[in-house]
Design an enzyme around this catalytic site. Structure first.
Site, mmCIF file in Angstrom:
data_model
loop_
_atom_site.group_PDB
_atom_site.id
_atom_site.type_symbol
_atom_site.label_atom_id
_atom_site.label_comp_id
_atom_site.label_asym_id
_atom_site.label_seq_id
_atom_site.Cartn_x
_atom_site.Cartn_y
_atom_site.Cartn_z
ATOM 1 N N ASP A 27 36.211 58.745 10.245
ATOM 2 C CA ASP A 27 37.628 58.859 10.193
ATOM 3 C C ASP A 27 37.919 59.045 8.583
ATOM 4 O O ASP A 27 37.242 58.467 7.814
ATOM 5 C CB ASP A 27 38.394 57.902 10.607
ATOM 6 C CG ASP A 27 39.854 58.035 10.662
ATOM 7 O OD1 ASP A 27 40.307 59.257 10.844
ATOM 8 O OD2 ASP A 27 40.542 57.010 11.124
ATOM 9 N N ASN A 29 38.822 62.309 6.914
ATOM 10 C CA ASN A 29 38.468 63.398 6.344
ATOM 11 C C ASN A 29 39.774 64.162 5.796
ATOM 12 O O ASN A 29 39.773 64.804 4.566
ATOM 13 C CB ASN A 29 38.133 64.404 7.461
ATOM 14 C CG ASN A 29 36.802 63.987 7.952
ATOM 15 O OD1 ASN A 29 36.185 63.048 7.451
ATOM 16 N ND2 ASN A 29 36.264 64.921 9.094
ATOM 17 N N GLY A 30 40.932 64.147 6.289
ATOM 18 C CA GLY A 30 42.248 64.802 6.119
ATOM 19 C C GLY A 30 42.775 64.154 4.744
ATOM 20 O O GLY A 30 43.004 64.736 3.887
ATOM 21 N N ARG A 31 42.506 62.671 4.431
ATOM 22 C CA ARG A 31 43.126 62.176 3.408
ATOM 23 C C ARG A 31 42.166 62.345 2.142
ATOM 24 O O ARG A 31 42.406 62.472 1.220
ATOM 25 C CB ARG A 31 43.093 60.522 3.719
ATOM 26 C CG ARG A 31 44.357 60.067 4.362
ATOM 27 C CD ARG A 31 44.137 58.685 4.976
ATOM 28 N NE ARG A 31 43.441 58.856 6.390
ATOM 29 C CZ ARG A 31 43.204 57.665 6.915
ATOM 30 N NH1 ARG A 31 43.324 56.352 6.334
ATOM 31 N NH2 ARG A 31 42.409 57.854 7.970
ATOM 32 N N ASN A 75 42.852 64.033 20.083
ATOM 33 C CA ASN A 75 43.004 65.152 18.838
ATOM 34 C C ASN A 75 43.623 66.547 19.101
ATOM 35 O O ASN A 75 43.614 67.215 18.487
ATOM 36 C CB ASN A 75 41.558 65.130 18.226
ATOM 37 C CG ASN A 75 41.095 64.099 17.539
ATOM 38 O OD1 ASN A 75 40.062 63.567 17.402
ATOM 39 N ND2 ASN A 75 42.128 63.439 16.720
ATOM 40 N N TRP A 76 43.763 66.701 20.619
ATOM 41 C CA TRP A 76 44.472 67.919 21.043
ATOM 42 C C TRP A 76 45.965 67.904 20.332
ATOM 43 O O TRP A 76 46.415 69.059 20.244
ATOM 44 C CB TRP A 76 44.200 68.091 22.459
ATOM 45 C CG TRP A 76 42.929 68.362 23.166
ATOM 46 C CD1 TRP A 76 42.248 67.298 23.814
ATOM 47 C CD2 TRP A 76 42.116 69.414 23.030
ATOM 48 N NE1 TRP A 76 40.988 67.843 24.111
ATOM 49 C CE2 TRP A 76 40.785 69.099 23.595
ATOM 50 C CE3 TRP A 76 42.273 70.515 22.179
ATOM 51 C CZ2 TRP A 76 39.646 69.995 23.629
ATOM 52 C CZ3 TRP A 76 41.107 71.518 22.567
ATOM 53 C CH2 TRP A 76 40.067 71.228 23.155
ATOM 54 N N ARG A 192 33.854 51.862 11.272
ATOM 55 C CA ARG A 192 35.101 52.897 11.248
ATOM 56 C C ARG A 192 35.382 52.725 9.744
ATOM 57 O O ARG A 192 35.668 51.859 9.179
ATOM 58 C CB ARG A 192 36.254 52.455 12.038
ATOM 59 C CG ARG A 192 37.378 53.420 11.830
ATOM 60 C CD ARG A 192 38.399 53.007 12.713
ATOM 61 N NE ARG A 192 39.348 54.394 12.666
ATOM 62 C CZ ARG A 192 40.081 54.795 13.305
ATOM 63 N NH1 ARG A 192 40.152 54.395 14.731
ATOM 64 N NH2 ARG A 192 40.966 55.798 13.170
ATOM 65 N N GLU A 211 29.377 44.455 17.442
ATOM 66 C CA GLU A 211 29.902 43.956 15.951
ATOM 67 C C GLU A 211 30.729 45.017 15.273
ATOM 68 O O GLU A 211 30.265 46.193 15.248
ATOM 69 C CB GLU A 211 28.872 43.347 15.009
ATOM 70 C CG GLU A 211 27.977 42.351 15.646
ATOM 71 C CD GLU A 211 29.095 40.897 15.717
ATOM 72 O OE1 GLU A 211 29.946 40.666 14.874
ATOM 73 O OE2 GLU A 211 28.737 40.135 16.706
HETATM 74 C C1 IPE Z 1 39.511 58.916 15.751
HETATM 75 O O1 IPE Z 1 40.035 59.178 14.622
HETATM 76 C C2 IPE Z 1 38.724 59.878 16.347
HETATM 77 C C3 IPE Z 1 37.829 60.506 15.546
HETATM 78 C C4 IPE Z 1 37.503 60.165 14.409
HETATM 79 C C5 IPE Z 1 37.366 61.728 16.181
HETATM 80 P P1 IPE Z 1 41.776 59.553 14.616
HETATM 81 O O2 IPE Z 1 42.221 60.100 13.136
HETATM 82 O O3 IPE Z 1 41.836 60.646 15.636
HETATM 83 O O4 IPE Z 1 42.485 58.327 14.887
HETATM 84 P P2 IPE Z 1 43.910 57.736 14.866
HETATM 85 O O5 IPE Z 1 44.761 58.712 15.136
HETATM 86 O O6 IPE Z 1 43.942 57.252 13.308
HETATM 87 O O7 IPE Z 1 43.999 56.358 15.630
HETATM 88 C C1 IPE Z 2 38.517 62.405 11.322
HETATM 89 O O1 IPE Z 2 39.341 62.726 10.007
HETATM 90 C C2 IPE Z 2 38.101 63.622 11.864
HETATM 91 C C3 IPE Z 2 38.618 63.969 13.123
HETATM 92 C C4 IPE Z 2 39.460 62.993 13.770
HETATM 93 C C5 IPE Z 2 38.430 65.302 14.033
HETATM 94 P P1 IPE Z 2 40.551 62.854 10.261
HETATM 95 O O2 IPE Z 2 41.089 64.180 10.439
HETATM 96 O O3 IPE Z 2 41.493 61.987 11.306
HETATM 97 O O4 IPE Z 2 41.387 62.393 8.831
HETATM 98 P P2 IPE Z 2 42.763 61.489 8.350
HETATM 99 O O5 IPE Z 2 42.476 60.334 9.130
HETATM 100 O O6 IPE Z 2 43.792 62.399 8.648
HETATM 101 O O7 IPE Z 2 42.501 61.187 7.038
HETATM 102 MG MG MG Z 3 42.340 60.307 11.242
#
Ligand code: IPE
Ligand code: IPE
Ligand code: MG
Length: 246
Positions: A27, A29-31, A75-76, A192, A211
């Site tokens: 988790d 990637n976007g940030r 994620n959809w 995580r 754990e």
């Molecule tokens: C969990 O991350 C799913 C994946 C890493 C594929 P999300 O970014 O979708 O989870 P939330 O929305 O923060 O709970």
């Molecule tokens: C995890 O990164 C990848 C997927 C859930 C596909 P994010 O895309 O959730 O990145 P943030 O949480 O928005 O930073």
């Molecule tokens: Mg995320």
């Protein structure tokens, strides 16, 4: 939150207590992209390096099962452009990396729902990659794609009913045998990244006694040294399983 950033290799890791199964919620990637003024998709692209280094680190330290959460059943809900990008990106990653993974002795598996929303082309690449690497035993890399822990339990219940399992015969063993991969051991360690303290519907049944290690490293910055740090943290814990320390 554990600081995994120590620049250590395998120092301090007990080779006799390596977690058999490590699972990662990749988790942040976007940030990571936003911090750099880039589109979110650039973060997903940068996550490939993190994934490959983590796989290589897992092989180096002797992890036998590595499971990574790549796309959840929730994620959809993301914007269609991002969903489309993720479908194509995962397809191309497989095509670009499967020979290398095969050569390293990695068995590739996918866990999740094969529903109509997953493009046929991606399903084809998945099937080819699974087939190519079927005989490998050094490590099993399970990619959780269109995966939800609740969906897996729903599917297990449906398949038990379809098999005619009687109410009096329902047990943890029977439920486990109807999960997507009954031969997969439960994760010993779940990592995580990105500073979120939640499970987000990952492996709900399987992580009953895992754990959990939470780190604020964003996934694209994650490297094997962070994996090694998480394993050191794991080895410092007492796993009691509801019993008493011995
Ligand atoms: C969990 O991350 C799913 C994946 C890493 C594929 P999300 O970014 O979708 O989870 P939330 O929305 O923060 O709970
Ligand atoms: C995890 O990164 C990848 C997927 C859930 C596909 P994010 O895309 O959730 O990145 P943030 O949480 O928005 O930073
Ligand atoms: Mg995320």
């Amino acid at each position: 939150m554990v600081d995994l950033d120590a620049n250590l290799g395998l120092e301090g890791i007990d080779p006799k207590r390596i977690p058999v199964h490590v699972a990662c919620v990749m988790d942040g990637n976007g940030r990571w992209a936003k911090k750099r003024g880039l589109p979110r998709t650039a973060g997903h692209t940068a996550g490939e390096e993190a994934l490959m280094d983590t796989i290589n680190g897992a092989l180096e330290v002797g992890v036998k099962w590595l499971t990574v959460y790549a796309f959840s059943t929730e994620n959809w809900k993301r914007p269609p452009d991002e969903v489309r990008f993720l479908m194509r990106f995962n397809e191309s990653l497989l095509v670009r990396r499967r020979d290398e993974l095969h050569a390293k002795g990695v068995r590739i598996r996918f866990t999740g729902r094969r529903d109509w929303r997953v493009p046929r082309r991606l399903l084809r690449r998945i099937d080819e990659s699974v087939e190519l690497t079927r005989g490998n035993r050094l490590m099993t890399l399970t990619i959780a794609f269109n995966y939800g822990g609740r969906a897996e339990i729903v599917d297990a219940v449906a398949s038990m009913i379809a098999d005619g399992v009687q109410a009096s015969k329902v047990s943890e063993k029977i439920i486990r045998s109807h999960m997507y991969f009954p031969d997969m051991p439960d994760p010993d360690l779940v990592i995580r990244t990105s500073g979120e303290y939640r499970i987000s519907n990952f492996l709900l049944w399987e992580l009953a006694y895992s754990e959990l290690v939470f780190s604020d490293v964003l996934w694209p910055d994650f490297r094997r040294r962070h994996l090694f740090g998480a394993i050191r943290e794991y080895q410092s814990r007492d796993r009691r399983y509801g019993g008493l320390e011995v």
